[in-house]
Design an enzyme around this catalytic site. Structure first.
Site, PDB file in Angstrom:
ATOM      1  N   HIS A  70       0.819  -1.215   0.000  1.00 41.91           N
ATOM      2  CA  HIS A  70       0.000   0.000   0.000  1.00 41.91           C
ATOM      3  C   HIS A  70       0.852   1.263   0.000  1.00 41.91           C
ATOM      4  CE1 HIS A  70      -3.875   1.934   0.573  1.00 41.91           C
ATOM      5  NE2 HIS A  70      -3.286   2.748   1.438  1.00 41.91           N
ATOM      6  N   HIS A 116     -10.500   2.911  -1.087  1.00 39.17           N
ATOM      7  CA  HIS A 116     -10.666   2.527   0.314  1.00 39.17           C
ATOM      8  C   HIS A 116     -11.494   1.250   0.347  1.00 39.17           C
ATOM      9  CE1 HIS A 116     -10.339   4.405   4.532  1.00 39.17           C
ATOM     10  NE2 HIS A 116      -9.157   4.243   4.023  1.00 39.17           N
TER      11      HIS A 116
END
Lengths: 845, 284
Positions: A70, A116
């Site tokens: 990430h 998200h």
């Protein structure tokens, strides 16, 4: 797999440690913990190399986050270099919190899209809300006032209660956050598809406006300057969000990860926006960055790394909302609504004053140093042993591992691309019974129309039995299919969603959600002169197309995004992307990523559109099943004068309706195939970028010369859906003939690219035709606006066995056997009902 | 004509700039008033804007009413000064007991952002002349469901304090009279901004854009008193969208007139409130 971390560590480049005698972990414990935190064994070895010793507990946590997928983009970095990110007008490319472009008159626009997905799949309301909060922080960090949000969403099909819960929660979360901030949510897209059932996608895009001179970067500098934390206190929420949630697949333990989802406080963020913009304007910040994934760790180390300086942080100074938090917890917490600033000591009193006025907490938590080291202290410990982490700042942020994963073409691609659709299409279409029920198809037809009443009777039967149509009544089949398509959750009106979003606050929304692209007037967002300059925005991606052909699918996404801008009259300026894929360590998944990036990069190159920011979201899998490759594109374009913006609705009875571009005999990856045959197969629509560019240029020029009453692109559901939407939006009927030598099913429902339906007044249509001739684009005059019916004669001069792409050509049951067989007539109020009510119906309202 | 509007800013207000922009566009003078101030000196009319004061995590407006400026607002109201509360501002006015009743969660528990047709009632409101009959204004709220007890409702009706009612059936989203998806701004091609000099009453009497679409106008046939069929999208009692105090100087409404003043979205119906009060202030 060639996944060994390369030994790129140049020991001589590492600045000397500040501390001596840091308490390292025991070797076995360190190794074990490293694996738990998601570091690969070879990555752990590199940590030891960089540190020159075994890491401490805090250091290991920090490395595991900074080197997580990430934060580090370790599997994607190399592919992303294919994108062109520079160009005239680009003020800031990737690498900062958001990209920035110049839009004229000294105005600049910052924008970015981010995923998200994983938090939202566990807790949709807070996951989506904090997704919006995070992307908005990225925007005002750059010095821009956030002026718009868009959202690209994917869920499983709505017949599943869990999917309705996720969808409902995500929409409510997006609304709750954006509405409270007073940032309008002006556009977006949503699809419902089985492939996203275990792993929904929540991609939020934010757009901000500033003067070019106000551009701020998160580059720390000036040893001796204060490092200041603003906003919320720090708690244990969101610990491990980046490494635990975002960088792993879902499995049975997903529910246990709920504590890793953060909780949003939009009120605090609203205050932060005002405080930060005010202080930036006064020049009180040397640098500003937001705390996103990996919290304080990533924002502090990136700030130091970008500025080539060191940073010294005392966790004890960080305001905490829980007792007894350990140093590593404070460093990796993802508590929301926090900003990190570098402030010169002389400016500190002014910063405090503004924060006090807005009731925002601000605290000095550290100092910029010249050591090049990222040092974490815990002053609760004895002074001799208060340093808990001491790492080379630049190596930590910039020297994350980089992989070149194995890529292998998945076997399913050949299978699906070569699927014989003609056999399938010769069987009758089947209306899903739930759709037939809530679309109320059995009560839809006008009794006086013979064909219509047949359709009604047929659909009545369907609604009761769920049985297939008899292919012997082709026109009724077309009529019911058309109605069902319009009510499909993937096609019907999204008003149910965007009426939950404040899309008008700030008084600048010219074209509201529901059109091809949203149009905003830009100018002073406070009091000031009225500006005519505008920007247009859209998000696009058809995951089915990308699944069937990742290269072409990604190109089609960009083609549609740019086409959407052309419809409203805007010139594309730049894109951001959010690349959602499965596990990149699986060669078949990585292949789709690689091909999609290539397709997008090549198409961007062709159109001359830079990619100025973006986000990669991998590991979108649940129980081993990857989502469709979904490279969502967020595009921003410019308009000189918002008064020239063109809407999608028909405007005036008597206007001439034209189709610009050509329909082909292709249904691969179409909504028609999926809805009525439950098949996702074939090749996605063909795309000729030259034709696409010409069609867009012609429409844009027509709009700029005021020759277009309306413009709307053809996408999912084909020309029929486009015509229906033009009627619904304008509340006017139309009468058209589709004389394209194609089977009616193709004429109506093919999703061929590069097509735009426009209407133009009879007085101006000649001038429009001149423009079309100039660009040498194919077009057809379809008919006329007016009346209270959408009447389509799709029969034209049908020849069964049309020419065209051999693999797609087919003769099917609905081919006209009588002159009137492919005649559709649907009253306006029925169009409204089918289109406008269906999403609420699907949600069980 | 020398008068000033004061626009109160609470932490979490988010429509204050829109209100000031609209007033500025119409040629009036407006200043922000910070919630921690204690004085409204120099203000001839006060507007409490929309937003989420203090985040509205409790009852909307419940904290804002304790802001220091609210003491001055109450005095200003008692002295007969004109006050308008828009959306969150309306909620603050009810919490401060400057207006009766309360605003609770919308029927359906969903946030609602759309344009609605409104019926202008015969009222004592200083912000709106009853010569205007219908308006289309955007609503944008989660808590716009007006409630009060029967006695209060009766007194509101008897004393002509109901200013605006949701005036047309609550059709499905995007249904004919509602704004359809991709609504084309009527003035997109011409784009002639209307200025304050244009007489609102004439404009409305002249038809578009103040007039209602024909299919919505049958709402005018609805009865005007308590007990009418519910057409309010938020479930408001007696379809109430806006009320004023008995004197008519304090006015609260859920719709956002400031969003439809410059005609950018093809609608300028919001002008009427600001012009009406401006004319009154000029006449004083």
């Amino acid at each position: 797999m060639s996944q060994d971390a390369p030994d790129l560590i140049d020991q001589s480049a590492i600045p000397a440690p500040v501390a001596e005698g840091i308490e390292s972990l025991e070797p076995e414990l360190a190794r074990e913990l490293a694996v738990q935190l998601g570091l690969k064994p070879e990555e752990f070895d590199n940590v030891v190399r960089v540190q020159g010793r075994l890491p401490s507990l805090t250091e290991l946590y920090i490395y595991s986050l900074m080197w997580s997928e990430h934060c580090s983009y370790k599997h994607s970095k190399k592919q992303l270099r294919k994108f062109t990110s520079s160009g005239t007008g680009v003020l800031q490319g990737p690498g900062e919190n958001a990209g920035v472009i110049s839009v004229g008159d000294g105005w600049a626009v910052a924008f970015k899209m981010e995923s998200h997905n994983h938090p939202s799949a566990i807790e949709p309301f807070e996951g989506a809300a904090t997704g919006v909060g995070g992307i908005i922080r990225d925007i005002f960090t750059m010095g821009a006032r956030p002026i718009a949000c868009l959202d690209s969403l994917r869920f499983g099909t709505l017949d599943k209660p869990r999917q309705r819960y996720l969808f409902d929660g995500a929409v409510a979360g997006i609304g709750a956050y954006g509405n409270c901030l007073g940032v309008p949510t002006v556009g977006g897209e949503v699809y419902f598809e089985q492939a996203y059932e275990g792993n929904c996608l929540i991609n939020a895009m934010a757009v901000g406006l500033m003067r070019e001179s106000e551009l701020t970067r998160a580059v720390g500098s000036g040893p001796g300057n204060h490092v200041v934390l603003l906003g919320s206190s720090t708690g244990r929420d969101g610990i491990g969000g980046a490494s635990v949630l975002a960088s792993q697949e879902f499995d049975e333990a997903a529910e246990d990860k709920r504590p890793a989802v953060q909780v949003g406080d939009p009120f605090e963020e609203k205050l932060l926006i005002e405080v930060c913009l005010e202080l930036l304007k006064q020049g009180k910040f040397v640098a500003l960055g937001d705390l996103g994934a990996a919290g304080l760790t990533s924002s502090a180390s990136e700030m130091a790394s970008r500025g080539g300086v060191g940073i010294d942080i005392d966790v004890h100074q960080v305001p905490q909302r829980e007792d007894g938090m350990q140093a590593f917890e404070i460093m990796v917490s993802e508590s929301q609504e926090r900003m990190l600033a570098v402030v010169e000591p002389a400016d500190w009193p002014d910063v405090q004053a503004v924060c006090e006025r807005w009731d925002v907490t601000c605290t000095i938590i550290g100092t910029i140093t010249d050591t090049g080291r990222f040092v974490v202290r815990d002053s609760r410990l004895p002074a001799s042993a208060d340093i808990v982490a001491d790492m080379p700042a630049e190596m930590l942020a910039a020297s994350a591992p980089e992989y070149d994963p194995i890529s292998r073409r998945p076997t399913y691609l050949d299978e699906l691309q070569n699927y014989d659709l003609s056999v399938l299409l010769s069987t009758p279409p089947r209306i899903p019974p739930t759709l037939a029920r809530y679309a109320g198809l059995n009560a839809s037809a006008e009794p006086s129309k013979v064909a219509e009443s047949t359709a009604a009777a047929e659909s009545d039967k369907i609604a009761k039995t769920g049985a297939a149509f008899s292919p012997t009544s082709p026109s009724s089949s077309l009529a019911v299919c058309a109605r069902a398509l319009l009510a499909s959750p993937n096609i019907c009106s999204r008003a149910w969603i965007w009426q939950q979003y404040d899309h008008q606050v700030m008084n600048n929304t010219v074209i509201l959600p529901g059109a091809d692209a949203a149009v905003l007037r830009i100018g002073d967002t406070g009091r000031g002169q009225m500006s005519r300059r505008g920007i247009a925005m859209s998000t696009d991606c058809n995951g089915r197309y990308c699944y069937l052909d990742p290269y072409r699918g990604a190109q089609l996404a960009l083609a549609e995004a740019t086409r959407n801008l052309a419809c409203v009259g805007a010139e594309p300026a730049a894109i951001t992307d959010c690349l959602n894929f499965g596990n990149p360590e699986k060669p078949e998944v990585f292949y789709t990523f690689e091909r999609a990036v290539s397709g997008l990069a090549d198409a961007c190159e062709f159109f001359g559109i830079p990619v100025i920011s973006g986000n990669v979201s991998f590991y979108n899998e649940s129980f081993g099943n990857a989502i469709y490759p979904t490279p969502a594109i967020g595009i921003v374009g410019t308009l000189e004068d918002v008064a020239q913006a063109v809407g999608l609705g028909f405007k005036q009875a008597g206007d001439v309706v034209l189709l610009i571009g050509e329909t082909n005999a292709e249904l691969g990856g179409s909504e028609y195939l999926k809805l009525f045959y439950d098949v996702v197969a074939g090749c996605p629509p063909a795309l000729d970028l030259e034709v696409e560019a010409a069609v867009q240029a012609a429409v844009r020029e027509g709009g700029q010369h005021g020759l277009l009453a309306s413009a709307h692109d053809c996408s999912e559901g084909g020309l029929f859906v486009t015509l229906a939407e033009c009627c619904i939006a304008g509340n006017l009927g139309a009468s058209v003939v589709l004389d394209d030598n194609l089977d009616a099913v193709f004429s109506l429902f093919a999703e061929s690219a590069s097509r735009i339906v426009v209407s133009s007044s009879p007085e101006q249509v000649d001038k429009l035709l001149d423009i079309l001739a100039k660009y040498e684009v194919p077009y057809a005059v379809l008919g006329e606006v007016g009346g209270s019916l959408l009447s389509i004669d799709a029969d034209g001069r049908v020849e069964t066995g049309v020419t065209g792409d051999a693999t797609n050509t087919t003769t099917i049951a609905t081919a006209g056997d009588t002159a009137s067989a492919a005649q559709l007539e649907i009253p306006l109020d029925e169009l409204h009902r089918l289109y406008n009510d269906s999403l609420a119906q699907a949600m069980g309202a | 004509m020398s008068f000033r509007f004061g626009v109160v800013v609470f932490p979490g207000s988010n429509c204050e700039q829109d209100v000031v922009y609209a007033l500025d566009y119409l040629g009036y003078t407006a200043d922000y008033v910070w919630h921690q101030d204690h004085s409204l000196a120099g203000c001839d009319a006060v507007i409490l804007p929309g937003g989420f004061s203090y985040g509205d995590y409790l009852r909307c407006g419940a904290i804002a009413r304790f802001s220091p400026i609210m003491e001055a607002v109450v005095r200003f109201a008692q002295d007969g000064g004109p006050i308008m509360g828009i959306c969150n501002g309306f909620q603050v006015l009810t919490e401060a007991h400057l207006l009766p009743g309360a605003l609770i969660r919308n029927k359906g528990l969903k946030f609602l952002c759309r344009e609605v047709p409104l019926r202008v009632e015969q009222s004592v409101c200083q912000w709106l002349k009853p010569t205007t009959q219908t308006l289309r204004l955007p609503i944008n709220h989660n808590e716009g469901n007006y409630r009060c007890d029967a006695a209060t409702l009766k007194s509101l009706v008897d004393n002509c304090q109901v200013v605006l009612r949701y005036g047309a059936p609550d059709c499905a989203p995007g249904y004919v009279p509602e704004r359809a998806p991709g609504y084309v701004p009527e003035r997109a091609s011409g784009y002639v901004p209307e200025r304050a000099s244009e007489r609102v009453s004439e404009r409305v009497a002249g038809g578009a854009p103040g007039s209602m679409p024909s299919s919505a106008s049958d709402a005018a046939g609805l009865a005007g008193a308590a007990g009418t069929a519910e057409v309010a999208p938020n479930g408001a009692l007696d379809n109430i969208a806006g009320i004023c105090n008995r004197e008519g100087n304090v006015f609260g409404l859920m719709p956002h007139p400031e969003r439809v003043c410059d005609g950018i979205s093809g609608n300028s119906d919001g002008i009427v409130f600001f012009e009406t009060i401006a004319q009154r202030l000029c006449a004083v």
